[in-house]
Each structure stands twice: as structure tokens, then as C-alpha cells.
Design a protein around this motif. Structure first.
Motif, mmCIF file in Angstrom:
data_model
loop_
_atom_site.group_PDB
_atom_site.id
_atom_site.type_symbol
_atom_site.label_atom_id
_atom_site.label_comp_id
_atom_site.label_asym_id
_atom_site.label_seq_id
_atom_site.Cartn_x
_atom_site.Cartn_y
_atom_site.Cartn_z
ATOM 1 N N MET A 1 74.142 21.008 3.012
ATOM 2 C CA MET A 1 73.772 22.260 2.965
ATOM 3 C C MET A 1 74.655 23.304 2.320
ATOM 4 O O MET A 1 75.527 23.347 2.919
ATOM 5 N N GLN A 2 73.622 24.166 1.227
ATOM 6 C CA GLN A 2 74.161 24.892 0.174
ATOM 7 C C GLN A 2 73.042 25.787 0.272
ATOM 8 O O GLN A 2 72.036 26.103 0.786
ATOM 9 N N PHE A 3 73.473 27.178 -0.296
ATOM 10 C CA PHE A 3 72.884 28.546 -0.324
ATOM 11 C C PHE A 3 71.967 28.198 -1.384
ATOM 12 O O PHE A 3 72.114 27.732 -2.783
ATOM 13 N N GLU A 4 70.378 28.054 -1.486
ATOM 14 C CA GLU A 4 69.671 27.852 -2.159
ATOM 15 C C GLU A 4 69.030 28.942 -2.357
ATOM 16 O O GLU A 4 67.584 29.305 -1.528
ATOM 17 N N LEU A 5 69.078 30.067 -3.386
ATOM 18 C CA LEU A 5 68.498 31.225 -4.012
ATOM 19 C C LEU A 5 66.653 31.055 -4.197
ATOM 20 O O LEU A 5 65.968 32.084 -3.371
ATOM 21 N N GLY A 6 66.456 29.933 -4.786
ATOM 22 C CA GLY A 6 64.961 29.642 -4.962
ATOM 23 C C GLY A 6 64.700 29.522 -3.690
ATOM 24 O O GLY A 6 62.960 29.694 -3.862
ATOM 25 N N THR A 7 65.228 28.765 -3.137
ATOM 26 C CA THR A 7 63.862 28.393 -1.985
ATOM 27 C C THR A 7 63.766 29.421 -0.971
ATOM 28 O O THR A 7 62.689 29.745 -0.349
ATOM 29 N N MET A 8 65.263 30.443 -0.574
ATOM 30 C CA MET A 8 64.743 32.073 0.207
ATOM 31 C C MET A 8 63.092 32.863 -0.680
ATOM 32 O O MET A 8 62.801 32.682 -0.192
ATOM 33 N N LEU A 9 64.002 33.316 -1.498
ATOM 34 C CA LEU A 9 62.640 33.834 -2.805
ATOM 35 C C LEU A 9 61.802 32.977 -2.606
ATOM 36 O O LEU A 9 60.334 33.885 -2.139
ATOM 37 N N PHE A 10 61.314 31.669 -2.462
ATOM 38 C CA PHE A 10 59.968 31.598 -2.267
ATOM 39 C C PHE A 10 59.181 31.296 -1.055
ATOM 40 O O PHE A 10 57.854 31.983 -0.517
ATOM 41 N N GLN A 11 59.983 30.659 -0.580
ATOM 42 C CA GLN A 11 59.280 31.103 1.501
ATOM 43 C C GLN A 11 59.531 32.644 1.992
ATOM 44 O O GLN A 11 58.265 32.968 2.070
ATOM 45 N N LEU A 12 59.929 33.224 1.019
ATOM 46 C CA LEU A 12 59.513 35.054 1.201
ATOM 47 C C LEU A 12 58.563 35.491 0.806
ATOM 48 O O LEU A 12 58.090 35.521 0.950
#
Lengths: 161, 243
Positions: A1-12
Motif C-alpha cells: 500500500m503506497q501513495f500512487e498519484l497516477g492511479t488517483m489521477l487515472f481514477q479521477l
């Protein structure tokens, strides 16, 4: 579990795009259709209500017209009855008058006939009595006397007549 | 060991200046699938709309009715109508995302268990994806509040007493945190237990697994409902409290 900016942005990004697409091409037409249906149903209900009211008022009107017709018919019958009675009375009256007249005429005629018969009878009686008397008196009465007597007698008869 | 196994997924990462940008490939795959499923569902339902709804249209209308009801309980009719599409998409997308991971499981391994990679999971079982949604919704709510009236928006932080300000800050931070955590924890726990049951002996991998998957399907819907309802509670708090 780590902070993933890419996943967040993709999701958003995916979610925002999905909201826009679904809103525009999916839910909005469906919601519009639902609203249209609701309006349609509302309108149907309203128009049904109106039709019902109209039918009710028409029925009331028909009832009134019928009642009026019935009253008129009643009145007509009553009037006809009255007319008929009046006519009958008149006919009877006329018949009575006519009958009276006939009776009167007949009476007068009878009277006339009686009178005529009586006068004839008197004539006959006079003549007979003269003949009888002359036969009885043939001998005793002179010609002059006889003439006088006959004259007087005739006069008397004439007066009676 | 299970946690490790669960977490082990292929990443795609690069540096953007000083900031590391990491993409989780299974989450991206699942997100795309959920995206396509929801889009296809709504487009199919919106095709050939009829006054008397049948089949898919009827089903989607039921869901729209349901989600619109959630919005209406939190806002007045006029404001609510602007959020119907958002509510519907949010609810259906979260439901689909919740259930995706339960459908099947793709694991590739090179040699031993330590090198096993999962290729398929619910996007909502990934804390980054969930927090992305929760934070976005919170920011959206704050933005709407500020747009409506900046003065009233700021005044909310000092109500009922000025010294309550720190409590308000904690509250505002806790909202997205709990909002995201609740969904993620439920779905993640569901999937972890599925994997745990799969790795136990055959006795647990039969009926108990079926029961648990059924329950997880149910939890997925309930959590989507909770997530949607909380989103609109937070939104309405920012829009309508200072009237």
C-alpha cells in the motif's frame, strides 16, 4: 500500500469523464423521458377528471331536459283533457238546444193540427146541425124565416170560427 | 503473506520532475472495465426510449429513481435536479467497481508464490482509487460552497463559537478520510477473505466461499449506497446549511 498519484489521477479522470458521458447520453434522456411520462400521466389524470366532470354536467343537462319534456307532456295532456271536456259540454249544450227547438216545433205543429181539426169539426158540426135543424123545422118555418134563421146561424158559426 | 500476495501488482511508474507518478495496472484495467460497463449500460438503456418502459430501461429507471431519491432527501428539488446524473453515475460506478473483484481472479506467477502477480481486482479495493473519489467529492463540495457564498462558507468554520475553528478543520479532514476508508475497507476486506478462503483447504473453498461471495455482493451494493448518500450529505452541508 503506497501513495500512487497516477492511479488517483487515472481514477479521477475516468470517473469525471464517465459522469459527463453518462449524464449527457444516458441519464439525461432517461430522466427527460421519466419526466415526460409523469407529465403525460398527470395530464391523463387531469383530462380524465375533466371528462368525468363534463359527462356529469351533460348528464345533469339531459336530466333537466327530460324533466322539462315530461312537464310539457303533462301539461299538454292536461290541456287536451280540458279542451275535450269543454268541447263535449258544448256539444251536449247544442244538442239540448236543438232538442228543445225540435220539441217546441213539434208542439206548435200539434197545436196547429189540433186547431185545424177542431175548426173542421166545428164546420162539420154546424153543417150537420143546420141540416138536422132544417130537417126538423122544414115544415113550420117559412121561407123567410128559414132564410133569416140560416143567416143568423151562419153568422154565429162565423163568429165562433 | 496474504496481504503481500494481495498487494503485489504490476506498477507503471515514472518521475515527473521531482514527483513520482505511479500507476497500478490492475486498477487501471478494472477501472476501464467498470467505466465501459457503466457507459454501455446507460447508453443501451437510453437507446429506444419508450413511454412504457421495458427491460433494461425499466431497470435503469428504477436505479435513477433510487439515486434521485437520495439526492432529493438532501437538497431542495431545484438544486437536486442538477445532481441526478452525478448521483446515478456515482452509485452505479461504485456498485460495478465493488463487484468486479468478486467475479474472478487472475494471477500469474513466475516460479513461486513470491513472484505471483494479481491482474484483477476491484478498483474500490485500492485505497488510492477510493481516496481519489472521496477527496474529489469533498473538494467539489467545498468548491460549490465557496461559489455559492464565500462569506457564509467561511463563517461556517466559526460556528457556533470562534474557538470551535480547529474542530471544524478536523471535521473537514475526517470527512473524506472516513468517506474513503469506509468503502475501501469493506471491499478490501471482502476480497482478502476471498483469497484467504481460496488458499485454505477444500473444506473452506466450497460452501463458505460461496456464502462469503454472496455476502460481499450484498456489501458491495450497500457500501455503494452508503458512499453515495454520504457524498450528497457532504455536498448538501456545503450548499444549503448557511441559508
Amino acid at each position: 500500500m503506497q501513495f500512487e498519484l497516477g492511479t488517483m489521477l487515472f481514477q479521477l479522470g475516468a470517473f469525471v469523464l464517465l459522469v459527463l458521458l453518462v449524464s449527457k447520453f444516458g441519464s439525461r434522456p432517461i430522466i427527460n423521458m421519466m419526466k415526460k411520462r409523469q407529465d403525460h400521466i398527470q395530464q391523463q389524470i387531469t383530462s380524465a377528471e375533466e371528462s368525468r366532470k363534463e359527462a356529469e354536467s351533460l348528464l345533469q343537462q339531459q336530466k333537466e331536459v327530460l324533466e322539462q319534456a315530461r312537464l310539457e307532456a303533462k301539461e299538454m295532456i292536461a290541456r287536451a283533457k280540458r279542451q275535450k271536456e269543454k268541447e263535449a259540454e258544448e256539444i251536449i249544450l247544442q244538442a239540448k238546444i236543438r232538442a228543445d227547438q225540435l220539441v217546441k216545433e213539434a208542439t206548435r205543429e200539434i197545436e196547429l193540427e189540433k186547431e185545424k181539426a177542431l175548426s173542421q169539426l166545428r164546420d162539420q158540426v154546424g153543417l150537420l146541425s143546420v141540416q138536422l135543424t132544417s130537417k126538423l123545422l122544414e115544415k113550420e118555418v117559412s121561407d123567410v124565416e128559414q132564410t133569416k134563421l140560416v143567416d143568423r146561424y151562419l153568422e154565429q158559426v162565423g163568429r165562433v170560427q | 503473506m496474504n496481504r503481500k500476495r494481495m498487494d503485489k501488482t504490476e506498477k507503471l511508474s515514472f518521475q515527473l520532475g521531482e514527483i513520482p507518478v505511479v500507476f497500478d495496472i490492475p486498477v487501471m484495467i478494472a477501472t476501464t472495465v467498470a467505466f465501459l460497463v457503466v457507459l454501455a449500460l446507460s447508453l443501451l438503456a437510453a437507446r429506444n426510449l419508450t413511454m412504457v418502459p421495458t427491460g433494461l430501461q425499466n431497470f435503469i429507471e428504477m436505479i435513477i429513481d433510487f439515486t434521485s431519491g437520495i439526492v432529493r432527501t438532501n437538497m431542495d428539488e431545484k438544486t437536486a435536479s442538477r445532481f441526478y446524473g452525478f448521483a446515478f453515475t456515482l452509485f452505479v460506478y461504485v456498485v460495478v467497481s465493488n463487484e468486479l473483484g468478486l467475479m474472478f481472479n487472475v494471477v500469474t506467477s513466475e516460479g513461486n508464490h513470491q513472484n505471483a502477480y494479481a491482474w484483477w481486482k476491484s478498483p474500490t479495493a485500492d485505497i488510492n482509487a477510493v481516496f481519489s473519489l472521496a477527496i474529489a467529492i469533498t473538494l467539489f463540495a467545498h468548491l460549490l460552497g465557496v461559489i455559492k457564498s464565500p462569506k457564509l462558507y467561511l463563517r461556517e468554520y466559526f460556528k457556533p463559537y470562534w474557538w470551535m475553528f480547529p474542530l471544524h478543520i478536523i471535521d473537514e479532514v475526517a470527512k473524506p478520510l472516513t468517506h474513503g476508508m469506509r468503502l475501501w475497507a469493506n471491499i478490501f476486506a471482502g476480497e482478502v477473505l476471498v483469497i484467504v478462503l481460496l488458499q485454505m483447504n477444500w473444506l473452506f473453498a466450497g460452501a463458505p466461499l460461496m456464502v462469503w461471495i454472496g455476502y460481499s455482493l450484498f456489501v458491495g451494493v450497500v457500501q455503494a449506497y452508503v458512499f453515495t448518500i454520504l457524498a450528497f450529505i457532504y455536498l448538501s452541508q456545503k450548499i444549503s446549511t448557511h441559508d
